[in-house]
Design a protein around this motif. Structure first.
Motif, PDB file in Angstrom:
ATOM      1  N   UNK A  14       0.826  -1.205   0.000  1.00 51.79           N
ATOM      2  CA  UNK A  14       0.000   0.000   0.000  1.00 51.79           C
ATOM      3  C   UNK A  14       0.866   1.264   0.000  1.00 51.79           C
ATOM      4  N   UNK A  15       1.977   1.232   0.690  1.00 53.32           N
ATOM      5  CA  UNK A  15       2.883   2.393   0.704  1.00 53.32           C
ATOM      6  C   UNK A  15       3.464   2.625  -0.686  1.00 53.32           C
ATOM      7  N   UNK A  16       3.836   1.549  -1.378  1.00 58.76           N
ATOM      8  CA  UNK A  16       4.364   1.711  -2.737  1.00 58.76           C
ATOM      9  C   UNK A  16       3.280   2.206  -3.682  1.00 58.76           C
ATOM     10  N   UNK A  17       2.058   1.782  -3.497  1.00 61.22           N
ATOM     11  CA  UNK A  17       0.964   2.280  -4.338  1.00 61.22           C
ATOM     12  C   UNK A  17       0.741   3.768  -4.103  1.00 61.22           C
ATOM     13  N   UNK A  18       0.821   4.212  -2.858  1.00 62.25           N
ATOM     14  CA  UNK A  18       0.683   5.648  -2.573  1.00 62.25           C
ATOM     15  C   UNK A  18       1.830   6.432  -3.205  1.00 62.25           C
ATOM     16  N   UNK A  19       3.024   5.871  -3.187  1.00 62.15           N
ATOM     17  CA  UNK A  19       4.164   6.528  -3.811  1.00 62.15           C
ATOM     18  C   UNK A  19       3.940   6.692  -5.307  1.00 62.15           C
ATOM     19  N   UNK A  20       3.468   5.634  -5.960  1.00 60.98           N
ATOM     20  CA  UNK A  20       3.190   5.719  -7.396  1.00 60.98           C
ATOM     21  C   UNK A  20       2.079   6.722  -7.679  1.00 60.98           C
ATOM     22  N   UNK A  54       8.986   5.002 -16.639  1.00 59.75           N
ATOM     23  CA  UNK A  54      10.061   4.144 -16.161  1.00 59.75           C
ATOM     24  C   UNK A  54       9.909   3.792 -14.693  1.00 59.75           C
ATOM     25  N   UNK A  55       9.528   4.776 -13.890  1.00 56.46           N
ATOM     26  CA  UNK A  55       9.324   4.533 -12.465  1.00 56.46           C
ATOM     27  C   UNK A  55       8.131   3.608 -12.247  1.00 56.46           C
ATOM     28  N   UNK A  56       7.084   3.827 -13.008  1.00 57.48           N
ATOM     29  CA  UNK A  56       5.915   2.964 -12.904  1.00 57.48           C
ATOM     30  C   UNK A  56       6.265   1.526 -13.253  1.00 57.48           C
ATOM     31  N   UNK A  57       7.007   1.344 -14.324  1.00 55.96           N
ATOM     32  CA  UNK A  57       7.406  -0.008 -14.727  1.00 55.96           C
ATOM     33  C   UNK A  57       8.282  -0.678 -13.677  1.00 55.96           C
ATOM     34  N   UNK A  58       9.201   0.086 -13.093  1.00 56.17           N
ATOM     35  CA  UNK A  58      10.112  -0.487 -12.096  1.00 56.17           C
ATOM     36  C   UNK A  58       9.398  -0.807 -10.791  1.00 56.17           C
ATOM     37  N   UNK A  59       8.387  -0.026 -10.442  1.00 59.81           N
ATOM     38  CA  UNK A  59       7.741  -0.186  -9.134  1.00 59.81           C
ATOM     39  C   UNK A  59       6.445  -0.978  -9.170  1.00 59.81           C
TER      40      UNK A  59
END
Length: 99
Positions: A14-20, A54-59
């Motif tokens: 959930x934290x990574x989803x908020x970051x994205x 790129x960030x979306x693909x990596x995360x």
């Protein structure tokens, strides 16, 4: 006091989803700001979009809890680099007088 250890992976996802989501919002604002200017601003908007993709693909794998371990190893440094890049782009665009 410790929480349920089984919930830790879910909280991390959930934290990574908020970051994205935050990076998506910043990208939209930068593109909107850049498209009010000249060709250089449009190129900066394109750079912001490429960085976001790129960030979306990596995360994505980390945010969804799927994928190989090597993808998770690179997600944090790439996100930090993208955030720094977005901050720099924002400073450049505001410094150029775009509103």
């Amino acid at each position: 006091m410790t929480g349920d250890p089984g919930l830790q992976p879910e909280r991390t996802r959930l934290a990574w989803r908020r970051t994205l989501l935050a990076l998506t919002g910043v990208t939209v604002l930068l593109v909107r700001l850049a498209l009010t200017g000249d060709l250089t601003s449009v190129l900066l908007a394109g750079l912001a979009l490429l960085t976001w993709l790129g960030t979306l693909a990596a995360n994505w794998r980390r945010a969804t809890g799927t994928g190989p371990r090597w993808a998770q190893r690179w997600s944090f440094p790439l996100t930090a680099l993208a955030a720094a890049g977005f901050a720099l782009l924002g400073v450049v665009l505001v410094g150029r007088g775009l509103r």
